[in-house]
Motif scaffolding. Structure first.
Motif, PDB file in Angstrom:
ATOM      1  N   TRP A 358      32.280  21.684  31.807  1.00 10.55           N
ATOM      2  CA  TRP A 358      33.664  22.809  32.400  1.00 10.55           C
ATOM      3  C   TRP A 358      32.428  23.579  32.844  1.00 10.55           C
ATOM      4  O   TRP A 358      32.240  23.828  31.845  1.00 10.55           O
ATOM      5  CB  TRP A 358      34.960  22.829  31.995  1.00 10.55           C
ATOM      6  N   ILE A 359      32.581  24.317  33.791  1.00 12.01           N
ATOM      7  CA  ILE A 359      31.933  25.642  34.056  1.00 12.01           C
ATOM      8  C   ILE A 359      33.883  26.439  34.729  1.00 12.01           C
ATOM      9  O   ILE A 359      34.053  26.266  35.375  1.00 12.01           O
ATOM     10  CB  ILE A 359      30.334  25.735  35.165  1.00 12.01           C
ATOM     11  N   ASP A 360      33.283  27.861  33.952  1.00 11.23           N
ATOM     12  CA  ASP A 360      34.376  28.972  35.020  1.00 11.23           C
ATOM     13  C   ASP A 360      33.001  30.177  35.510  1.00 11.23           C
ATOM     14  O   ASP A 360      32.890  30.246  34.119  1.00 11.23           O
ATOM     15  CB  ASP A 360      35.409  29.156  34.221  1.00 11.23           C
ATOM     16  N   LEU A 361      33.559  30.740  36.333  1.00 12.22           N
ATOM     17  CA  LEU A 361      32.610  32.364  36.619  1.00 12.22           C
ATOM     18  C   LEU A 361      33.755  33.084  37.479  1.00 12.22           C
ATOM     19  O   LEU A 361      34.850  32.796  38.412  1.00 12.22           O
ATOM     20  CB  LEU A 361      31.464  31.742  37.484  1.00 12.22           C
ATOM     21  N   HIS A 362      33.797  33.701  36.818  1.00  9.58           N
ATOM     22  CA  HIS A 362      35.081  35.145  37.081  1.00  9.58           C
ATOM     23  C   HIS A 362      34.348  36.532  36.976  1.00  9.58           C
ATOM     24  O   HIS A 362      33.351  36.779  36.482  1.00  9.58           O
ATOM     25  CB  HIS A 362      36.295  34.982  36.851  1.00  9.58           C
ATOM     26  N   GLN A 363      34.597  37.375  37.861  1.00 11.35           N
ATOM     27  CA  GLN A 363      34.747  38.434  37.897  1.00 11.35           C
ATOM     28  C   GLN A 363      35.614  40.185  37.694  1.00 11.35           C
ATOM     29  O   GLN A 363      36.456  39.813  38.486  1.00 11.35           O
ATOM     30  CB  GLN A 363      33.478  39.232  39.496  1.00 11.35           C
ATOM     31  N   THR A 364      35.338  40.360  36.848  1.00 12.58           N
ATOM     32  CA  THR A 364      36.164  41.581  36.473  1.00 12.58           C
ATOM     33  C   THR A 364      35.909  42.712  36.085  1.00 12.58           C
ATOM     34  O   THR A 364      35.470  42.867  34.785  1.00 12.58           O
ATOM     35  CB  THR A 364      37.882  41.379  35.919  1.00 12.58           C
ATOM     36  N   GLU A 365      36.313  43.498  36.484  1.00 13.56           N
ATOM     37  CA  GLU A 365      36.639  44.938  35.805  1.00 13.56           C
ATOM     38  C   GLU A 365      34.651  45.221  34.916  1.00 13.56           C
ATOM     39  O   GLU A 365      34.407  46.072  34.498  1.00 13.56           O
ATOM     40  CB  GLU A 365      36.848  45.662  34.457  1.00 13.56           C
TER      41      GLU A 365
END
Length: 421
Positions: A358-365
């Motif tokens: 599983w690969i998760d990419l997210h962008q916050t702050e």
């Protein structure tokens, strides 16, 4: 519409408060035994260094402490947006046990870790537990008023809720009133969890030598970047010389032979022409692979999310990709993230024995966060000369961090963070 929006806002706040309480409780359950075990093993191992045993055990114990601290850094950033920089000095490659031990003991970050463990098992445990207490304790008062007082008082002597001695329904209602009053403190749970991580940052972060340590880390990471660039240039030159260039030279020789055979032996010339055509196809394929290794076209054209999806499609293991990105990071950050993910996936396919990733990419702050999880056998470590150490150096060039959670038996979770504001 206003009512729906207000209800959604209250629902979001309630979820945030409940999540803070659950996270605080889970953190408290891990904090006390983890910090106590790490501090005890560190003291015993360091004390055994003069007799020789600690020389072999200390690097392993302190590496575990660093992994525990890095895990807390990741939680601080992901849960509350509290950034805690990591400034460990690199261990020389191929160092023997004595060199590794003394390099780690001479690192100021090691002693910060040990001070932090003492705080973590005391004030850290309390501040982690408080969010859960602020959420659950008022609910307990309401449950006591609703009838829970009966089984509690059957034990004899009544039951104390705060300063209320519960012995009958009337005193239970007083406990319920106190619980209702304490409900006003429930919204403080997320702030208390943030306070826990700020306490962690105050102890675990660099002290008076922060600027000098920062300069040293930047010098190391920039030097690694220069070395990596030089190695990449040598690899490209070698691949061109041994691959496409050799095929093009052979194709030129074949074309010269074909020119001489056109009139004398047309059949042989035809066979050589087919061979030359195949050589041109192979050379073009190698050039495309080389270009993809330098900067994949899909990364330049469609961004990091689609590039990672394309990478996952080429894997022999079923891979699920989740992308939540707000626009595109800068090109150097995208490139570093792409090749870091590629290296982690390569390690997972080669060594983990996993049948799903599983690969998760997210962008916050202003942070690009990537996690790669597999259900393999576990046991992955960041050791000198390993692929994960190379990923850590690559991310360090951009002030990024790498954390690995890989217990024996799995699963393995590799988390990467890169500033991308």
């Amino acid at each position: 519409m206003t009512i729906e929006t207000r209800n959604g806002s209250w629902g979001t706040r309630a979820r945030g408060i409940g999540l803070a309480g659950a996270r605080g409780l889970a953190l408290a359950l891990v904090t006390l035994p983890g910090a106590l075990l790490g501090f005890t093993l560190s003291l015993v191992s360091i004390a055994l260094v003069p007799v020789g045993i600690g020389v072999f055990t200390t690097p392993w114990v302190l590496t575990g402490v660093r992994a525990f601290a890095d895990w807390r850094r990741v939680l601080a950033a992901e849960w509350c947006g509290v950034r805690i920089p990591s400034a460990y000095r690199p261990i020389p490659e191929n160092a023997n046990a004595w060199s590794r031990t003394y390099a780690m003991l001479l690192d100021p970050a090691t002693w910060r870790d040990l001070r932090w463990l003492q705080v973590d098992m005391t004030a850290g445990f309390v501040t982690a537990l408080l969010p859960a207490v602020f959420v659950l304790y008022p609910l307990e008062g309401l449950a006591v008023a609703a009838g829970l007082w009966r089984p509690l008082t059957e034990l004899g002597g009544g039951y104390w809720y705060g300063f209320v001695h519960v012995t009958d329904q009337t005193s239970a209602l007083l406990a319920g009133a106190l619980g209702t009053a304490l409900l006003g403190l429930v919204p403080l749970a997320p702030r208390l969890l943030t306070a826990h991580f700020r306490l962690t940052r105050a102890v675990l972060g660099a002290g008076q030598g922060e600027l000098a340590e920062r300069v040293r880390v930047l010098t190391e990471t920039r030097r690694d970047a220069v070395d990596t660039s030089a190695a990449e240039l040598r690899r490209i030159e070698r691949d061109l010389h041994d691959g496409a260039q050799a095929r093009l030279v052979a194709m030129g020789m074949d074309l010269g032979t074909i020119e001489m055979l056109l009139d004398k032996d047309p059949a042989q010339a035809k066979r050589l022409l087919a061979q030359a055509r195949q050589s041109s196809v192979d050379a073009l394929t190698e050039l495309r692979d080389l270009v993809r290794g330098i900067h994949p076209p899909v990364l330049a054209e469609r961004g990091l999310g689609d590039a990672v999806r394309a990478l996952a499609l080429r894997l022999p293991v079923p891979t699920e990709v989740t992308v939540e990105l707000e626009g595109r990071p800068d090109a150097p950050v995208e490139s570093a993230a792409y090749f870091a993910v590629s290296e982690v996936l390569t390690n997972a396919v080669k060594h983990s024995g996993a049948d799903r990733i599983w690969i998760d990419l997210h962008q916050t702050e202003g942070m690009l966060r990537i996690s790669v999880t597999d259900n393999g056998r576990g046991g992955a470590l960041i050791t000198a000369g390993s692929g994960l150490a190379g990923v850590e150096r690559r991310l360090g060039t951009f002030d990024g961090v790498l954390a690995v959670g890989s217990p024996a038996g799995g699963p393995t979770m590799v988390t990467m963070e890169i500033p991308c504001a």
